[in-house]
Design an enzyme around this catalytic site. Structure first.
Site, PDB file in Angstrom:
ATOM      1  CG  ASN A  34      -2.159   0.711   0.722  1.00  0.00           C
ATOM      2  OD1 ASN A  34      -2.095   1.961   0.524  1.00  0.00           O
ATOM      3  ND2 ASN A  34      -3.256   0.085   0.317  1.00  0.00           N
ATOM      4  NE  ARG A  35      -2.721   4.844  -3.049  1.00  0.00           N
ATOM      5  CZ  ARG A  35      -3.270   3.817  -3.544  1.00  0.00           C
ATOM      6  NH1 ARG A  35      -3.837   3.211  -2.499  1.00  0.00           N
ATOM      7  NH2 ARG A  35      -3.810   3.337  -4.585  1.00  0.00           N
TER       8      ARG A  35
ATOM      9  CG  HIS B  15       0.904  -2.187  -3.534  1.00  0.00           C
ATOM     10  ND1 HIS B  15       0.418  -2.518  -2.565  1.00  0.00           N
ATOM     11  CD2 HIS B  15      -0.029  -2.208  -4.694  1.00  0.00           C
ATOM     12  CE1 HIS B  15      -0.661  -2.500  -2.400  1.00  0.00           C
ATOM     13  NE2 HIS B  15      -1.327  -2.431  -3.932  1.00  0.00           N
TER      14      HIS B  15
ATOM     15  CG  HIS C 125      -2.519  -6.907  -4.439  1.00  0.00           C
ATOM     16  ND1 HIS C 125      -3.453  -6.949  -5.330  1.00  0.00           N
ATOM     17  CD2 HIS C 125      -2.244  -5.632  -4.051  1.00  0.00           C
ATOM     18  CE1 HIS C 125      -4.095  -5.608  -5.376  1.00  0.00           C
ATOM     19  NE2 HIS C 125      -3.278  -4.872  -4.684  1.00  0.00           N
TER      20      HIS C 125
ATOM     21  CE1 TYR D 229      -5.411  -7.746  -8.005  1.00  0.00           C
ATOM     22  CE2 TYR D 229      -7.371  -6.735  -8.666  1.00  0.00           C
ATOM     23  CZ  TYR D 229      -6.173  -6.713  -8.569  1.00  0.00           C
ATOM     24  OH  TYR D 229      -5.613  -5.326  -8.454  1.00  0.00           O
TER      25      TYR D 229
ATOM     26  CG  ASP E 295      -8.524   1.149  -2.723  1.00  0.00           C
ATOM     27  OD1 ASP E 295      -7.594   0.477  -2.012  1.00  0.00           O
ATOM     28  OD2 ASP E 295      -7.989   1.569  -3.850  1.00  0.00           O
TER      29      ASP E 295
ATOM     30  CD  GLN F 262      -6.193  -0.646   1.320  1.00  0.00           C
ATOM     31  OE1 GLN F 262      -5.651  -0.331   2.626  1.00  0.00           O
ATOM     32  NE2 GLN F 262      -6.488   0.087   0.485  1.00  0.00           N
TER      33      GLN F 262
ATOM     34  CD  GLU G 180      -4.464  -5.342  -1.053  1.00  0.00           C
ATOM     35  OE1 GLU G 180      -3.527  -4.669  -1.063  1.00  0.00           O
ATOM     36  OE2 GLU G 180      -5.433  -5.084  -1.466  1.00  0.00           O
TER      37      GLU G 180
HETATM   38  C1  BGC Z   1      -4.579  -0.786  -3.418  1.00  0.00           C
HETATM   39  C2  BGC Z   1      -5.453   0.029  -4.645  1.00  0.00           C
HETATM   40  C3  BGC Z   1      -4.650  -0.202  -5.769  1.00  0.00           C
HETATM   41  C4  BGC Z   1      -4.704  -1.723  -6.058  1.00  0.00           C
HETATM   42  C5  BGC Z   1      -3.649  -1.852  -7.315  1.00  0.00           C
HETATM   43  C6  BGC Z   1      -4.834  -2.184  -3.915  1.00  0.00           C
HETATM   44  O1  BGC Z   1      -4.128  -2.846  -2.614  1.00  0.00           O
HETATM   45  O2  BGC Z   1      -5.342  -0.209  -2.293  1.00  0.00           O
HETATM   46  O3  BGC Z   1      -5.686   1.451  -4.443  1.00  0.00           O
HETATM   47  O4  BGC Z   1      -5.361   0.235  -7.078  1.00  0.00           O
HETATM   48  O5  BGC Z   1      -3.930  -2.203  -4.966  1.00  0.00           O
HETATM   49  O6  BGC Z   1      -4.031  -3.163  -7.958  1.00  0.00           O
END
Ligand code: BGC
Length: 406
Positions: A134-135, A161, A235, A237, A306, A343, A371
């Site tokens: 994350n950020r 990331h 990560h 999906y 998100d 997340q 996540e």
């Molecule tokens: C983030 C999203 C991001 C994505 C990338 C997530 O973990 O929170 O904002 O776009 O990852 O695929």
């Protein structure tokens, strides 16, 4: 040719050694340099075909990176027939097959059939993200008086990331893991001092285990020789329909009374806000689509969900974080973790431009990510649990995804 043949002889020996060694295989001291290709059928002896499937590991080549590093694919199978394919590039779970309520197996994660597609363009499908998942605001943080600058690879604004070439884009070292009731792969990566701007040589290990209790367990470990932020997560999906439709009908419960609200750039404000009375309240199982379109500022900022939820827990205990139920197939996924946050990302940036496995088009919200993590931007938020790992300390977290159907 000679190289290929000697490779096969060597692999033949490995297969024999593995076959003779009985149930618990302690990996031998690894002499193999990381770039050397290898492919092995690492399989425990199975008595007869008619028996229930036994634990199994197959390893095969899965192509190479642009700079010629070979990538291997581990196919894990548990005694109930669940399967997980994991590759050494990005420590990516390429596929995960679990039964629906009728026992029918489907692949419940998004991704690609081929390595090249992952390399060309992947929104972190199935990967381990790091060094910091994350950020981090503006790609900057100060640690012990030194300011560090990281890539602002998220809309030229923030760090996301792990940067331009995060842990999702490197080839990991690998070794098979055999347990009495599980099979797995232990992946390790040395992230060098200064890589992507982070301080310290960080030795990271991620062990995936597919257990006979129908769990995918991930153990994360790391050590460093200089203080550094670290926040590793998976990560994946998920789409419990097997990728048949979007995830808005999935019913989600999160064991969290609070979340961390964000600004327009998805950086936490620092506040821990109660979810009660908002569309962020998943304390009771709720369809993801039920409130995702509500006129609520946080949902506008995220283009849907998100956000990071603050898990209800004491300290580092292993506790329930999330439960997802998919009504048409009956599939249930539960997530337990030692981490303080999760997340929940509802696949808002998927827009139909990606064609994934078996030609399936991944439209808006075709997958959901859960996540487990420390909170985003923790290096700049003194009130959040610390993400700083120091020399002499060991980073250890565990997350378990359990699969069932009802
Ligand atoms: C983030 C999203 C991001 C994505 C990338 C997530 O973990 O929170 O904002 O776009 O990852 O695929």
């Amino acid at each position: 040719m000679v190289k290929v043949r000697s490779q096969f002889i060597r692999l033949g020996l490995v297969a024999v050694i593995v076959g003779l060694s009985g149930c618990e295989m302690k990996p031998m001291h690894r002499m193999t340099p990381r770039a050397e290709p290898s492919a092995a059928a690492v399989q425990k002896p199975v008595a007869t075909e008619s028996q229930a499937p036994a634990l199994k590991i197959d390893v095969k080549p899965f192509g190479e990176t642009e700079d010629g590093q070979p990538v291997r694919l581990y196919s894990l199978r548990n005694a109930n027939g669940l399967k997980a394919d994991i590759m050494t590039y990005g420590a990516i779970v390429v596929s995960l097959r679990t039964p629906d309520r009728k026992g029918h197996m489907d692949d419940i994660v998004l991704g690609y059939d081929k390595l090249d597609d992952y390399i060309k363009n992947s929104p972190y499908f199935g990967a381990i993200v790091g060094r910091y998942g994350n950020r981090i605001a503006k790609g900057k943080f100060t640690l012990d008086g030194t300011e560090y600058t990281l890539a602002t690879n998220n809309n030229n604004l923030n760090h996301l990331h792990g940067g331009v070439k995060g842990f999702d884009k490197v080839v990991w070292n690998d070794e098979p893991v055999w347990k009495a009731d599980a099979v797995g792969v232990k992946l390790s990566y040395l992230s060098k001092d200064g890589e992507e701007g982070y301080p310290g040589n960080l030795k990271a290990t991620v062990t995936y285990l597919l257990t006979n209790k129908n769990e995918l367990r991930i153990d994360y470990e790391a050590t460093t020789d200089k203080a550094t932020p670290i926040n590793l997560t998976h990560h994946g999906y998920f789409n419990l329909t097997g990728g048949e439709r979007d995830i808005l009908g999935h019913v989600l419960a999160l064991n969290a009374d609070k979340f961390t609200p964000v600004d327009e750039g998805l950086i936490p404000t620092g506040e821990l806000a109660p979810v009660k009375g908002t569309p962020m309240d998943f304390t009771k199982p709720t369809a993801i689509g039920a409130r995702i379109g509500n006129a609520y500022e946080q949902l506008k900022f995220g283009g849907g969900y998100d956000h990071n939820w603050v898990l209800n827990k004491r300290g580092r205990e292993m506790s329930l974080a999330a439960r997802v139920y998919e009504p048409t197939t009956g599939r249930v996924m539960e997530i337990h973790t030692t981490e303080p946050g999760i997340q929940f990302y509802s696949g808002n940036f998927l827009d139909g431009t990606i064609t994934g496995k078996e030609g399936k088009v991944y439209k808006h919200r075709w997958g959901l990510c859960l996540e487990t993590q420390h909170f985003p931007d923790s290096p700049n938020k003194p009130n959040f649990p610390s993400t700083i790992l120091r020399p002499g300390e060991k980073y250890e977290t565990t997350t378990i995804y359990s699969f069932s159907a009802k």
